[in-house]
Design a protein around this motif. Structure first.
Motif, PDB file in Angstrom:
ATOM      1  N   LYS A 157     -76.153  40.358 -45.598  1.00 57.89           N
ATOM      2  CA  LYS A 157     -75.144  40.222 -46.655  1.00 57.89           C
ATOM      3  C   LYS A 157     -75.764  39.972 -48.031  1.00 57.89           C
ATOM      4  O   LYS A 157     -75.467  40.680 -48.983  1.00 57.89           O
ATOM      5  N   SER A 158     -76.617  38.953 -48.102  1.00 57.46           N
ATOM      6  CA  SER A 158     -77.154  38.568 -49.410  1.00 57.46           C
ATOM      7  C   SER A 158     -78.091  39.649 -49.955  1.00 57.46           C
ATOM      8  O   SER A 158     -78.169  39.850 -51.166  1.00 57.46           O
ATOM      9  N   THR A 159     -78.786  40.344 -49.069  1.00 55.41           N
ATOM     10  CA  THR A 159     -79.676  41.421 -49.508  1.00 55.41           C
ATOM     11  C   THR A 159     -78.857  42.597 -50.040  1.00 55.41           C
ATOM     12  O   THR A 159     -79.222  43.208 -51.059  1.00 55.41           O
TER      13      THR A 159
ATOM     14  N   LEU B 139     -78.628  35.356 -54.742  1.00 54.03           N
ATOM     15  CA  LEU B 139     -77.450  34.478 -54.738  1.00 54.03           C
ATOM     16  C   LEU B 139     -77.681  33.188 -53.933  1.00 54.03           C
ATOM     17  O   LEU B 139     -76.937  32.231 -54.063  1.00 54.03           O
ATOM     18  N   ASP B 140     -78.720  33.183 -53.092  1.00 55.22           N
ATOM     19  CA  ASP B 140     -79.065  31.957 -52.364  1.00 55.22           C
ATOM     20  C   ASP B 140     -79.882  31.075 -53.302  1.00 55.22           C
ATOM     21  O   ASP B 140     -81.106  31.058 -53.252  1.00 55.22           O
ATOM     22  N   SER B 141     -79.199  30.308 -54.154  1.00 58.60           N
ATOM     23  CA  SER B 141     -79.946  29.615 -55.204  1.00 58.60           C
ATOM     24  C   SER B 141     -80.352  28.192 -54.835  1.00 58.60           C
ATOM     25  O   SER B 141     -81.213  27.614 -55.457  1.00 58.60           O
TER      26      SER B 141
ATOM     27  N   ILE C 250     -81.422  31.321 -45.345  1.00 60.31           N
ATOM     28  CA  ILE C 250     -80.026  31.472 -44.933  1.00 60.31           C
ATOM     29  C   ILE C 250     -79.103  31.086 -46.086  1.00 60.31           C
ATOM     30  O   ILE C 250     -79.483  30.334 -46.971  1.00 60.31           O
ATOM     31  N   THR C 251     -77.893  31.632 -46.043  1.00 52.19           N
ATOM     32  CA  THR C 251     -76.890  31.236 -47.023  1.00 52.19           C
ATOM     33  C   THR C 251     -76.126  30.051 -46.456  1.00 52.19           C
ATOM     34  O   THR C 251     -75.752  30.054 -45.282  1.00 52.19           O
ATOM     35  N   ILE C 252     -75.923  29.032 -47.288  1.00 47.88           N
ATOM     36  CA  ILE C 252     -75.213  27.835 -46.853  1.00 47.88           C
ATOM     37  C   ILE C 252     -73.866  27.750 -47.556  1.00 47.88           C
ATOM     38  O   ILE C 252     -72.851  27.423 -46.970  1.00 47.88           O
TER      39      ILE C 252
ATOM     40  N   ILE D 132     -67.755  37.913 -53.436  1.00 56.00           N
ATOM     41  CA  ILE D 132     -68.139  36.586 -52.929  1.00 56.00           C
ATOM     42  C   ILE D 132     -69.025  36.784 -51.701  1.00 56.00           C
ATOM     43  O   ILE D 132     -68.591  37.323 -50.690  1.00 56.00           O
ATOM     44  N   ASP D 133     -70.294  36.366 -51.839  1.00 61.48           N
ATOM     45  CA  ASP D 133     -71.216  36.413 -50.703  1.00 61.48           C
ATOM     46  C   ASP D 133     -70.942  35.177 -49.843  1.00 61.48           C
ATOM     47  O   ASP D 133     -70.776  34.084 -50.366  1.00 61.48           O
ATOM     48  N   THR D 134     -70.864  35.358 -48.526  1.00 58.82           N
ATOM     49  CA  THR D 134     -70.534  34.230 -47.645  1.00 58.82           C
ATOM     50  C   THR D 134     -71.677  33.955 -46.669  1.00 58.82           C
ATOM     51  O   THR D 134     -72.491  34.832 -46.407  1.00 58.82           O
ATOM     52  N   PRO D 135     -71.732  32.720 -46.115  1.00 55.33           N
ATOM     53  CA  PRO D 135     -72.749  32.420 -45.111  1.00 55.33           C
ATOM     54  C   PRO D 135     -72.363  33.020 -43.757  1.00 55.33           C
ATOM     55  O   PRO D 135     -71.175  33.216 -43.492  1.00 55.33           O
TER      56      PRO D 135
HETATM   57 MG   LIG Z   1     -76.852  35.355 -46.973  1.00 59.54          MG
END
Ligand SMILES: [Mg+2]
Ligand SMILES: Nc1nc2c(ncn2[C@@H]2O[C@H](COP(=O)(O)OP(=O)(O)OP(=O)(O)O)[C@@H](O)[C@H]2O)c(=O)[nH]1
Length: 602
Positions: free
Chosen positions: A23-25, A47-49, A58-60, A81-84
């Protein structure tokens, strides 16, 4: 007054998927194509800041971002909206879904449909969103695009032609995907009857020490500008908008934001407990009822958090208050325990969530902590008819007072390759599972529906399943009904005194085994004391296992080589502090890393 956006040229969408499906990529490539982020500032999963997100890959936390895109001569505003993907952070996903009209459902071409693919899909469907199925990582040599397309087409009941194929790594087809988002996702529309009034839903927030709470909002109708006099409808608290703006992905102030848009409002509010997700922000003078909010998530695991030194109690209290202003799924309340002093009973949405929160306390607030064994809640019906929810094992009543104990069960979905079904069944049996439907998935995989006591899920079930299936199974779960439980409290005694932090509630049929394990483990990690020390496991008034730690008479610093004087001094300081606590807690000094080691699985 700034020109407000024409609703027809706004699209709001999220990306949802199982963990690590890209997702984030994919979001990175979208940000590049739309020139939202300058090339030189670009980095992987930009976006994983959060520091922990970057370290763990990982996205939290969900992250909104606004992009601009030109199609057929028309400029569109795309709010993504990017989600975990991790199950512990599903509450983030559910909130994000209430702020958008569509979702990209991403499925990794090397992994296929996984448990969280199905869970997040169900969430998106419940929110009535348009779903765009997309296969990711098609560049990978391990990609099985046709197979996975087959799975997705079956899952959604769509034709192969409706499913897009992209690579977030190479950017292949990402431009095409943006065009499909514009074509397929409906433009936002204003709710009937609210055309004039400003109404917005708080779907997330952040805290800034200078500017107070910053609420993330989806504007349903009307518009909001800096200095507007606003109200939190549910909390019934008024404030002035210090600033309004959009995410790029960092905050960019705007003159105003209007219907259909996603943005933020700086509230200046510094005290916890006022802003909450799901609340409606409107003009102070507004008379419409609040929007439908969010269900508050039920904590899954509980653990007590104590400062290592009681001097840090106030700091811990402030830190927890602050964390609540950036994580709406976390709950805490004050408690005190004889040996550990004053601390907090905290509720988390899972073990990873627990780990992330305690790690943030250590890093962001520089706190040394004692975290007790994680546990779940039980509902007790006493012989005298009284009912009580117990969420601290040390408070779990003695068996002779209790009529019935109820415990939460979970509904689990496991997707597993057929060759592991046999060993999986064995593990399911050992974890007291009830096996429901099994569905063949094509591709020689099965989707199982299972019910299990939450207590058993917490007994290392995830790791066990991962290991017996060589990592090929995926699991998702949600809390289900309460059922009668056959459980007892197991206490651990050190020098004949119960250490409440080590108490736990276990299945009666496993109490002997658990007592031996707990005592054996503590025997290994507890430093020797000045005197012979007994370690015992006790349940139902009986000692079930026992070990004796022999005495020690030396200064521990003698064991340290390297001669680093500051380290020795530190250790001596610690020993002094420890001695102080030793007097408080009776006889034995239990260093805080022992508590940590006891909590960690082998
Ligand atoms: Mg992610
Ligand atoms: N080969 C290949 N690898 C990819 C692609 N997209 C992502 N990856 C890799 O897959 C891993 C996970 O990528 P992320 O973008 O962090 O996945 P995610 O879905 O955002 O993960 P969570 O937010 O934690 O659920 C990383 O190692 C990426 O480099 C792709 O298109 N091709």
């Amino acid at each position: 007054m700034s020109q407000l956006m024409d609703l027809r040229h706004i699209r709001n969408f999220s990306i949802i998927a199982h963990i690590d499906h890209g997702k984030s990529t994919l979001a990175d490539r979208m940000l590049e194509i739309t020139n939202t982020i300058e090339k030189r500032k670009m980095q992987e999963q930009v976006l994983d800041s959060m520091e922990l997100e970057r370290e763990r890959g990982i996205t939290i936390k969900m992250q909104p971002v606004r992009m601009k895109y030109l199609m057929d001569g028309q400029e569109y505003v795309l709010n993504l909206i990017d989600t975990p993907g991790h199950i512990d952070f599903s509450y983030e996903v559910s909130r994000a879904l209430k702020a958008v009209e569509g979702s990209i459902l991403l499925v990794d071409a090397t992994q296929g449909v996984q448990a969280q693919t199905m869970t997040t899909l169900n969430m998106a469907r419940e929110s009535g969103l348009t779903i765009i199925p997309v296969i990711s990582k098609i560049d990978s040599p391990l990609a099985r695009v046709a197979d996975v397309k087959g799975e997705v087409s079956k899952l959604l009941g769509v034709s192969f032609d409706d499913i897009l194929e992209v690579s977030g790594k190479t950017g292949q087809n990402v431009d095409l995907l943006l065009k499909e988002v514009i074509r397929r996702v409906p433009a936002p529309h204003i709710p009937v009857g609210a055309e004039k009034a400003f109404q917005s839903l708080v779907f997330d927030f952040q805290y800034s020490s200078h500017r107070g709470v910053i609420v993330y909002i989806r504007v349903l109708s009307g518009q909001v500008s800096r200095n507007s006099a606003l109200i939190f409808k549910v909390a019934n608290e008024t404030f002035n908008a210090i600033e309004v703006g959009i995410f790029s992905p960092q905050e960019v102030p705007m003159e105003s934001i209007g219907a259909g848009e996603i943005g933020y409002i700086v509230t200046g509010i510094k005290q916890p407990g006022i802003a909450s997700v799901g609340d409606t922000v409107a003009y102070e003078r507004d008379t419409l009822p609040p929007l439908a909010g969010y269900m508050k998530p039920k904590p899954v695991v509980w653990a007590s958090v104590y400062p290592e030194g009681q001097d840090d109690f106030t700091l811990l209290k402030q830190a927890l208050g602050r964390l609540c202003l950036s994580d709406s799924s976390f709950t805490h309340e004050e408690e005190s325990s004889g040996s550990l002093g004053r601390g907090f009973r905290c509720g988390f949405l899972g073990m990873l969530h627990l780990e992330i929160i305690t790690e943030r306390l250590r890093r962001e607030f520089n706190l040394e902590l004692i975290v007790t064994t994680p546990s779940i809640t039980y509902e007790i019906e006493y012989l005298n008819g009284k009912r009580e929810v117990v969420y601290s094992p040390s408070r779990f009543p003695d068996a002779h007072l209790v009529k019935t104990v109820f415990e939460p069960w979970v509904d689990i979905r496991i997707i597993v390759p057929a060759q592991y079904l046999g060993t999986l069944m064995q593990a399911l049996y050992e974890h007291e599972a009830e096996i429901g439907d099994s569905e063949n998935f094509g591709d020689n995989r099965n989707a199982l529906t299972i019910k299990m006591p939450l207590r058993e899920l917490m007994r290392n079930f995830f790791d066990e399943v991962k290991s017996i299936t060589s990592g090929y199974a995926s699991i998702s779960y949600e809390l289900g009904e309460m059922r009668v439980a056959d459980v007892v409290r197991l206490d651990v005694l050190v020098a004949e005194e119960i250490v409440p932090a080590f108490s736990r509630v276990v299945s009666k049929r496993r109490v002997q085994e658990e007592a031996e394990q707990a005592v054996g483990k503590l025997y290994k990690v507890l430093p020797r004391q000045m005197f012979t020390t007994k370690i015992q496991g006790m349940a139902l008034g009986r000692i079930l296992s026992s070990e004796t730690l022999s005495a020690l008479r030396k200064d521990v610093t003698q064991h340290m080589y390297g001669g680093d004087i500051t380290r020795k001094m530190k250790l001596r300081e610690k020993q002094k502090k420890g001695k102080k606590r030793m007097q408080e807690s009776g006889k034995v000094n239990i260093p805080h890393d022992v508590f940590l080691k006891m909590v960690k699985s082998e």
